[in-house]
Scaffold this active site. Sequence first.
Site, short mmCIF file in Angstrom:
data_model
loop_
_atom_site.label_atom_id
_atom_site.label_comp_id
_atom_site.label_asym_id
_atom_site.label_seq_id
_atom_site.Cartn_x
_atom_site.Cartn_y
_atom_site.Cartn_z
N ASP A 68 0.84 -1.19 0.00
CA ASP A 68 0.00 0.00 0.00
C ASP A 68 0.88 1.25 0.00
O ASP A 68 1.65 1.48 0.93
CB ASP A 68 -0.91 0.00 1.23
CG ASP A 68 -2.09 0.95 1.08
OD1 ASP A 68 -1.87 2.08 0.63
OD2 ASP A 68 -3.22 0.56 1.42
N SER A 118 -7.03 4.67 -1.54
CA SER A 118 -6.88 3.22 -1.63
C SER A 118 -8.16 2.47 -1.98
O SER A 118 -8.09 1.34 -2.45
CB SER A 118 -6.33 2.67 -0.31
OG SER A 118 -5.00 3.06 -0.11
N THR A 183 -7.87 -1.62 1.62
CA THR A 183 -7.24 -2.60 0.73
C THR A 183 -7.66 -4.03 1.03
O THR A 183 -8.04 -4.76 0.11
CB THR A 183 -5.72 -2.43 0.75
OG1 THR A 183 -5.40 -1.07 0.38
CG2 THR A 183 -5.04 -3.37 -0.22
N GLU A 302 -4.62 -6.61 16.77
CA GLU A 302 -4.61 -5.29 17.41
C GLU A 302 -6.02 -4.71 17.34
O GLU A 302 -6.79 -5.04 16.44
CB GLU A 302 -3.64 -4.33 16.69
CG GLU A 302 -2.18 -4.65 16.86
CD GLU A 302 -1.64 -4.28 18.24
OE1 GLU A 302 -2.36 -3.57 18.99
OE2 GLU A 302 -0.52 -4.69 18.56
N GLU A 345 -1.52 -7.79 1.99
CA GLU A 345 -1.24 -6.35 1.96
C GLU A 345 -0.22 -5.95 3.01
O GLU A 345 -0.38 -6.28 4.19
CB GLU A 345 -2.51 -5.53 2.19
CG GLU A 345 -2.27 -4.03 2.07
CD GLU A 345 -3.17 -3.17 2.94
OE1 GLU A 345 -3.26 -1.95 2.66
OE2 GLU A 345 -3.79 -3.69 3.88
N ASP A 350 2.11 2.59 3.66
CA ASP A 350 1.30 3.79 3.42
C ASP A 350 1.25 4.70 4.64
O ASP A 350 1.40 5.91 4.55
CB ASP A 350 -0.10 3.33 3.03
CG ASP A 350 -1.05 4.47 2.74
OD1 ASP A 350 -0.93 5.08 1.67
OD2 ASP A 350 -1.93 4.74 3.58
N ASP A 391 -1.12 0.04 -4.83
CA ASP A 391 -2.38 0.64 -5.23
C ASP A 391 -2.20 2.07 -5.69
O ASP A 391 -2.95 2.58 -6.52
CB ASP A 391 -3.40 0.55 -4.09
CG ASP A 391 -2.84 1.00 -2.75
OD1 ASP A 391 -1.64 1.26 -2.66
OD2 ASP A 391 -3.62 1.10 -1.78
N HIS A 392 -1.18 2.74 -5.16
CA HIS A 392 -0.89 4.13 -5.50
C HIS A 392 0.50 4.46 -4.99
O HIS A 392 1.14 3.65 -4.32
CB HIS A 392 -1.93 5.07 -4.87
CG HIS A 392 -2.03 4.91 -3.38
ND1 HIS A 392 -1.07 5.36 -2.50
CD2 HIS A 392 -2.97 4.29 -2.60
CE1 HIS A 392 -1.41 5.05 -1.27
NE2 HIS A 392 -2.56 4.39 -1.29
N HIS A 476 -1.00 11.09 -1.08
CA HIS A 476 -0.62 10.15 -2.12
C HIS A 476 -0.01 10.89 -3.30
O HIS A 476 -0.21 12.10 -3.47
CB HIS A 476 -1.83 9.36 -2.59
CG HIS A 476 -2.42 8.48 -1.55
ND1 HIS A 476 -3.60 7.79 -1.72
CD2 HIS A 476 -1.99 8.16 -0.29
CE1 HIS A 476 -3.87 7.09 -0.61
NE2 HIS A 476 -2.90 7.30 0.25
#
Length: 512
Positions: A68, A118, A183, A302, A345, A350, A391-392, A476
């Site tokens: 990500d 995302s 994601t 978590e 992922e 990210d 994804d970006h 992003h």
Amino acid sequence: MKKNTPVVAGAAAVLCILSFTTAAAEPAVRGPEKVQDWYDAGQRFIRESKAVKPITGRAKNVILFVGDGMGVSTQTAARILEGQLRGQPGEENRLSFETFPYSALSKTYSWDQQTSDSAPTISAIMTGYKTREGMLGVDHLTPRNDCDAANVAAHSVETMLELAAEHGKATGVVTTARLTHATPAGAYAHVPARDWEADTHQPAGCGVKDIARQLIEVSPAVRKSLKVALGGGRSAFLPRQPDAATVDDPEYGPVKGGRTDGRNLTAEWLSSRGNGAQYVWNKAQFDAIDLAGTEHLLGLFEPSHMRYEADRAQDQAGEPSLTEMTDKAIRLLSRQRQGFFLEVEAGRIDHGHHGGNAKRALLDTIELSNAVRRAMELTRESDTLIIVTADHSHVFTIAGYPHRGNNILGVVKDVPEVDGNPTAPAKDQKGLPYTTLGYQNGPGHREGPRTDLSAVDTTELDFHQEAAIPMESETHGGEDVAIWARGPRAHLVRGSMEENWIFHVMRNAFGF
């Protein structure tokens, strides 16, 4: 991750993470040093390239890895950092997936965003369609924040995970973010607003199921096929307790964790999956899982996102690594004779970038590479298509003219004017040093004159690289990201691709 998401930085690493500190003396340059070595390496590349033959048969398994926010600058910096952590200059290093025979560039714009979040990017990868900002598993005609369940269902588009389930494949989702985050949720959810992770985050009386419910209340085909779901986000699955502590959530701010509908979705997972279903929430339980007796595995490690890899390493007993989760997921899914589809992922790459914290982002990228390497070891190239992509991107830069082997997390030191002379920090117009890594915007912006970094350890885990434009959360980036592929029909990954074409490559590889 969405546009304005602040990051919660973990505590500084202690002794077990000291190996991540690269402020030590820079390594001597190693690698091809003779003039002929460089030429010979090129010739070897040509010979190896000629030997590559496309695998044209169908894939039994497909594994999709999503870093990500892993833009090309992130991948490059992580490659160098990994090499330097091994005592090498770093530039000639390759991450595990950079050895794949096929690659391409992915155009990440969405239906209504030049630079995307995302949700529409993973929806493109998972469904084959480009959609709107903040939407998952629905087409671009879906009204924003639509709570009409029938209308949302009418505009829903099938995901690769759902398609694989219908064809008898086992399926799984692994992430270091919340399992309900964009994601991972893109594999199974259909919502007009990615924020609807739990009922707590929805408008009162909304008829569309929240994302956590959608993971539990899936279709019969997906219920049977979804063998493993591992990640963070426990609070979205458990009922709120009267004395529940307020949690400083990285996206929703101070919130009281837990569902308001009183449902315990972890218990519902166990009861709806029958014998052989397991739920774990810590590493000890995860390690103790007997795969021979496990049919369905849910792990929520978590209340919110899992820890950054650098911080996780401080307490090995707390939660598994991405590599460990990938290993267990593949071992469980590989028991299914019909094959499987798995999404993995590395979500916290990210988050590190959003916080302007390059070191955490890069160490999580290296851990993604470790997970890919483990997947390569556990599968056969002849029957398993592995795709690694992002994804970006992010507005993360590698700048200046640092010499080869310069500490990637350090200040820029140019090639010396006289051969053999020691290197020295390069200076800006005001006579101040600057780092190789930086951000176009984000929390690393310093008001007033630039900070003199001469006495600052820029390799320290909590250091935030400088940013040109002040923002609470870095944004992003809109440039293309890379796709790497190996296995059956990996040769279909080529050239400049629309992001949604990745879905069609996976579908074709399966022969659906």
